[in-house]
Design a protein around this motif. Structure first.
Motif, PDB file in Angstrom:
ATOM      1  N   MET A  59       0.829  -1.196   0.000  1.00 49.33           N
ATOM      2  CA  MET A  59       0.000   0.000   0.000  1.00 49.33           C
ATOM      3  C   MET A  59       0.875   1.263   0.000  1.00 49.33           C
ATOM      4  SD  MET A  59      -2.665   1.461   2.818  1.00 49.33           S
ATOM      5  CE  MET A  59      -1.297   2.022   3.807  1.00 49.33           C
ATOM      6  N   LEU A  60       1.931   1.243   0.812  1.00 49.76           N
ATOM      7  CA  LEU A  60       2.835   2.393   0.858  1.00 49.76           C
ATOM      8  C   LEU A  60       3.547   2.587  -0.481  1.00 49.76           C
ATOM      9  CD1 LEU A  60       4.414   1.942   4.414  1.00 49.76           C
ATOM     10  CD2 LEU A  60       2.549   3.467   3.741  1.00 49.76           C
ATOM     11  N   TYR A  61       4.016   1.492  -1.092  1.00 47.36           N
ATOM     12  CA  TYR A  61       4.647   1.579  -2.413  1.00 47.36           C
ATOM     13  C   TYR A  61       3.672   2.163  -3.430  1.00 47.36           C
ATOM     14  CZ  TYR A  61       7.877  -2.029  -0.538  1.00 47.36           C
ATOM     15  OH  TYR A  61       8.763  -2.759   0.209  1.00 47.36           O
ATOM     16  N   SER A  62       2.410   1.766  -3.335  1.00 47.21           N
ATOM     17  CA  SER A  62       1.382   2.257  -4.256  1.00 47.21           C
ATOM     18  C   SER A  62       1.181   3.762  -4.100  1.00 47.21           C
ATOM     19  CB  SER A  62       0.054   1.541  -4.013  1.00 47.21           C
ATOM     20  OG  SER A  62       0.174   0.168  -4.254  1.00 47.21           O
ATOM     21  N   VAL A  63       1.148   4.216  -2.857  1.00 44.26           N
ATOM     22  CA  VAL A  63       0.983   5.648  -2.587  1.00 44.26           C
ATOM     23  C   VAL A  63       2.159   6.430  -3.183  1.00 44.26           C
ATOM     24  CG1 VAL A  63       0.980   7.399  -0.752  1.00 44.26           C
ATOM     25  CG2 VAL A  63      -0.459   5.355  -0.550  1.00 44.26           C
ATOM     26  N   LEU A  64       3.371   5.945  -2.961  1.00 45.58           N
ATOM     27  CA  LEU A  64       4.542   6.630  -3.525  1.00 45.58           C
ATOM     28  C   LEU A  64       4.494   6.645  -5.047  1.00 45.58           C
ATOM     29  CD1 LEU A  64       7.555   5.451  -1.328  1.00 45.58           C
ATOM     30  CD2 LEU A  64       6.490   7.704  -1.392  1.00 45.58           C
ATOM     31  N   GLY A  65       4.222   5.497  -5.654  1.00 48.12           N
ATOM     32  CA  GLY A  65       4.172   5.434  -7.107  1.00 48.12           C
ATOM     33  C   GLY A  65       3.120   6.360  -7.683  1.00 48.12           C
ATOM     34  N   ALA A  66       1.936   6.357  -7.092  1.00 48.23           N
ATOM     35  CA  ALA A  66       0.851   7.213  -7.575  1.00 48.23           C
ATOM     36  C   ALA A  66       1.195   8.692  -7.414  1.00 48.23           C
ATOM     37  CB  ALA A  66      -0.444   6.885  -6.829  1.00 48.23           C
ATOM     38  N   ALA A  71       2.633  13.679  -9.888  1.00 40.96           N
ATOM     39  CA  ALA A  71       3.339  14.955  -9.753  1.00 40.96           C
ATOM     40  C   ALA A  71       4.148  15.332 -10.992  1.00 40.96           C
ATOM     41  CB  ALA A  71       4.250  14.921  -8.529  1.00 40.96           C
ATOM     42  N   THR A  72       4.360  14.390 -11.903  1.00 37.74           N
ATOM     43  CA  THR A  72       5.131  14.733 -13.109  1.00 37.74           C
ATOM     44  C   THR A  72       4.415  15.744 -13.992  1.00 37.74           C
ATOM     45  OG1 THR A  72       4.269  12.859 -14.400  1.00 37.74           O
ATOM     46  CG2 THR A  72       6.329  12.500 -13.149  1.00 37.74           C
ATOM     47  N   ILE A  92       5.389  18.206  -2.903  1.00 35.73           N
ATOM     48  CA  ILE A  92       4.536  17.025  -3.079  1.00 35.73           C
ATOM     49  C   ILE A  92       5.342  15.753  -2.797  1.00 35.73           C
ATOM     50  CG2 ILE A  92       3.285  15.639  -4.791  1.00 35.73           C
ATOM     51  CD1 ILE A  92       2.420  18.371  -6.048  1.00 35.73           C
ATOM     52  N   SER A  93       6.540  15.679  -3.349  1.00 38.27           N
ATOM     53  CA  SER A  93       7.374  14.482  -3.176  1.00 38.27           C
ATOM     54  C   SER A  93       7.757  14.267  -1.714  1.00 38.27           C
ATOM     55  CB  SER A  93       8.637  14.578  -4.032  1.00 38.27           C
ATOM     56  OG  SER A  93       8.306  14.648  -5.391  1.00 38.27           O
ATOM     57  N   ALA A  94       8.272  15.312  -1.087  1.00 39.33           N
ATOM     58  CA  ALA A  94       8.671  15.192   0.321  1.00 39.33           C
ATOM     59  C   ALA A  94       7.445  15.001   1.209  1.00 39.33           C
ATOM     60  CB  ALA A  94       9.455  16.429   0.754  1.00 39.33           C
ATOM     61  N   GLY A  95       6.357  15.686   0.863  1.00 40.18           N
ATOM     62  CA  GLY A  95       5.127  15.570   1.641  1.00 40.18           C
ATOM     63  C   GLY A  95       4.511  14.184   1.577  1.00 40.18           C
ATOM     64  N   THR A  96       4.858  13.429   0.547  1.00 40.53           N
ATOM     65  CA  THR A  96       4.418  12.043   0.452  1.00 40.53           C
ATOM     66  C   THR A  96       5.447  11.111   1.080  1.00 40.53           C
ATOM     67  OG1 THR A  96       3.273  12.551  -1.615  1.00 40.53           O
ATOM     68  CG2 THR A  96       3.663  10.232  -1.132  1.00 40.53           C
ATOM     69  N   MET A  98       7.920  11.494   3.305  1.00 38.03           N
ATOM     70  CA  MET A  98       8.214  11.531   4.739  1.00 38.03           C
ATOM     71  C   MET A  98       7.180  10.748   5.565  1.00 38.03           C
ATOM     72  SD  MET A  98      11.090  12.870   4.499  1.00 38.03           S
ATOM     73  CE  MET A  98      11.479  12.842   6.220  1.00 38.03           C
ATOM     74  N   PRO A  99       5.873  10.968   5.384  1.00 32.88           N
ATOM     75  CA  PRO A  99       4.928  10.163   6.162  1.00 32.88           C
ATOM     76  C   PRO A  99       4.957   8.683   5.783  1.00 32.88           C
ATOM     77  CG  PRO A  99       3.772  11.945   5.001  1.00 32.88           C
ATOM     78  CD  PRO A  99       5.210  12.035   4.649  1.00 32.88           C
ATOM     79  N   VAL A 100       5.140   8.392   4.493  1.00 28.78           N
ATOM     80  CA  VAL A 100       5.203   6.986   4.076  1.00 28.78           C
ATOM     81  C   VAL A 100       6.400   6.311   4.743  1.00 28.78           C
ATOM     82  CG1 VAL A 100       5.738   5.501   2.091  1.00 28.78           C
ATOM     83  CG2 VAL A 100       3.913   7.189   1.923  1.00 28.78           C
ATOM     84  N   ALA A 101       7.542   6.969   4.731  1.00 27.15           N
ATOM     85  CA  ALA A 101       8.737   6.399   5.363  1.00 27.15           C
ATOM     86  C   ALA A 101       8.538   6.248   6.871  1.00 27.15           C
ATOM     87  CB  ALA A 101       9.950   7.277   5.069  1.00 27.15           C
ATOM     88  N   TRP A 102       7.852   7.189   7.485  1.00 25.30           N
ATOM     89  CA  TRP A 102       7.581   7.116   8.925  1.00 25.30           C
ATOM     90  C   TRP A 102       6.684   5.912   9.240  1.00 25.30           C
ATOM     91  CZ3 TRP A 102       9.284   9.762  13.156  1.00 25.30           C
ATOM     92  CH2 TRP A 102       8.574   9.568  14.344  1.00 25.30           C
ATOM     93  N   PHE A 103       5.565   5.818   8.534  1.00 28.01           N
ATOM     94  CA  PHE A 103       4.622   4.727   8.801  1.00 28.01           C
ATOM     95  C   PHE A 103       5.188   3.367   8.396  1.00 28.01           C
ATOM     96  CE2 PHE A 103       1.486   8.270   8.615  1.00 28.01           C
ATOM     97  CZ  PHE A 103       1.044   8.155   9.917  1.00 28.01           C
ATOM     98  N   GLY A 104       6.074   3.362   7.400  1.00 32.72           N
ATOM     99  CA  GLY A 104       6.691   2.111   6.964  1.00 32.72           C
ATOM    100  C   GLY A 104       7.895   1.706   7.792  1.00 32.72           C
ATOM    101  N   HIS A 105       8.257   2.532   8.761  1.00 34.10           N
ATOM    102  CA  HIS A 105       9.426   2.270   9.608  1.00 34.10           C
ATOM    103  C   HIS A 105      10.703   2.175   8.754  1.00 34.10           C
ATOM    104  CE1 HIS A 105       7.293   1.463  13.455  1.00 34.10           C
ATOM    105  NE2 HIS A 105       6.311   1.205  12.627  1.00 34.10           N
ATOM    106  N   TRP A 106      10.769   2.988   7.700  1.00 29.30           N
ATOM    107  CA  TRP A 106      11.935   2.985   6.823  1.00 29.30           C
ATOM    108  C   TRP A 106      13.017   3.918   7.349  1.00 29.30           C
ATOM    109  CZ3 TRP A 106       8.786   3.844   1.700  1.00 29.30           C
ATOM    110  CH2 TRP A 106       7.961   2.734   1.501  1.00 29.30           C
ATOM    111  N   MET A 107      12.750   4.542   8.474  1.00 31.66           N
ATOM    112  CA  MET A 107      13.707   5.436   9.114  1.00 31.66           C
ATOM    113  C   MET A 107      13.634   5.215  10.613  1.00 31.66           C
ATOM    114  SD  MET A 107      11.744   9.097   9.367  1.00 31.66           S
ATOM    115  CE  MET A 107      10.873   9.238   7.842  1.00 31.66           C
ATOM    116  N   GLU A 108      14.660   5.674  11.294  1.00 33.51           N
ATOM    117  CA  GLU A 108      14.607   5.659  12.754  1.00 33.51           C
ATOM    118  C   GLU A 108      13.531   6.656  13.160  1.00 33.51           C
ATOM    119  OE1 GLU A 108      17.371   7.327  16.305  1.00 33.51           O
ATOM    120  OE2 GLU A 108      18.405   6.124  14.784  1.00 33.51           O
ATOM    121  N   ARG A 109      12.614   6.229  13.973  1.00 36.27           N
ATOM    122  CA  ARG A 109      11.459   7.065  14.309  1.00 36.27           C
ATOM    123  C   ARG A 109      11.745   7.985  15.494  1.00 36.27           C
ATOM    124  NH1 ARG A 109       6.052   3.715  13.263  1.00 36.27           N
ATOM    125  NH2 ARG A 109       5.246   5.738  13.869  1.00 36.27           N
TER     126      ARG A 109
END
Length: 149
Positions: A59-66, A71-72, A92-96, A98-109
């Protein structure tokens, strides 16, 4: 323009999923233990089983891809300056991301983890922007040379 953004966003979903799994494969190879690691351990712990964590990541990958694909259309706004296009695209890119990475635990929280991830994002965004700028500048220069004959 909105219709074009929606269509690109829909087409971006499978691209986002594909890129997400490619990154998962690369990370699994980098870990080097011979196992496929489709989600970070923190994500697997949040869900009752690993497949639910994987589905959440899809779902997170889908949100990023969409989002990234939709945004192009910003780059086609002929009445906008390149600065306005860049800033809007970045927001738009950072606004998508950052939350996706946070919720996906792709960064130290933590605040430090958030700052580091954001800094890495900015560096990657800037490098891609510069490369694209140079490519298009060269193409435009070539077109101008042909016109001038």
């Amino acid at each position: 323009m909105k219709k074009k953004a929606v269509l690109r966003g829909l087409l971006g979903v499978p691209l986002g999923i594909t890129m997400g799994f490619i990154v998962s494969i690369i990370i699994s190879l980098a870990i080097g233990d011979g196992n496929f690691t489709p989600v970070v351990p923190e994500m697997a712990e949040l869900f009752s089983n690993e497949i639910n964590g994987v589905l959440f990541n899809v779902m997170l990958y889908s949100v990023l891809g969409a989002s990234f694909s939709a945004a192009t259309v910003i780059w086609e706004m002929k009445d906008w300056s390149i600065a306005r296009q860049t800033i809007t695209h970045f927001i738009i890119s950072a606004g998508t991301m950052m939350p996706v990475a946070w919720f996906g635990h792709w960064m130290e929280r933590t605040l430090v983890g958030l700052i580091i991830f954001f800094a890495v994002f900015v560096v990657i965004f800037a490098k891609i922007w510069v490369i694209q700028y140079l490519v298009w500048r060269k193409r435009i220069h070539g077109i101008n040379e042909k016109i001038e004959g």
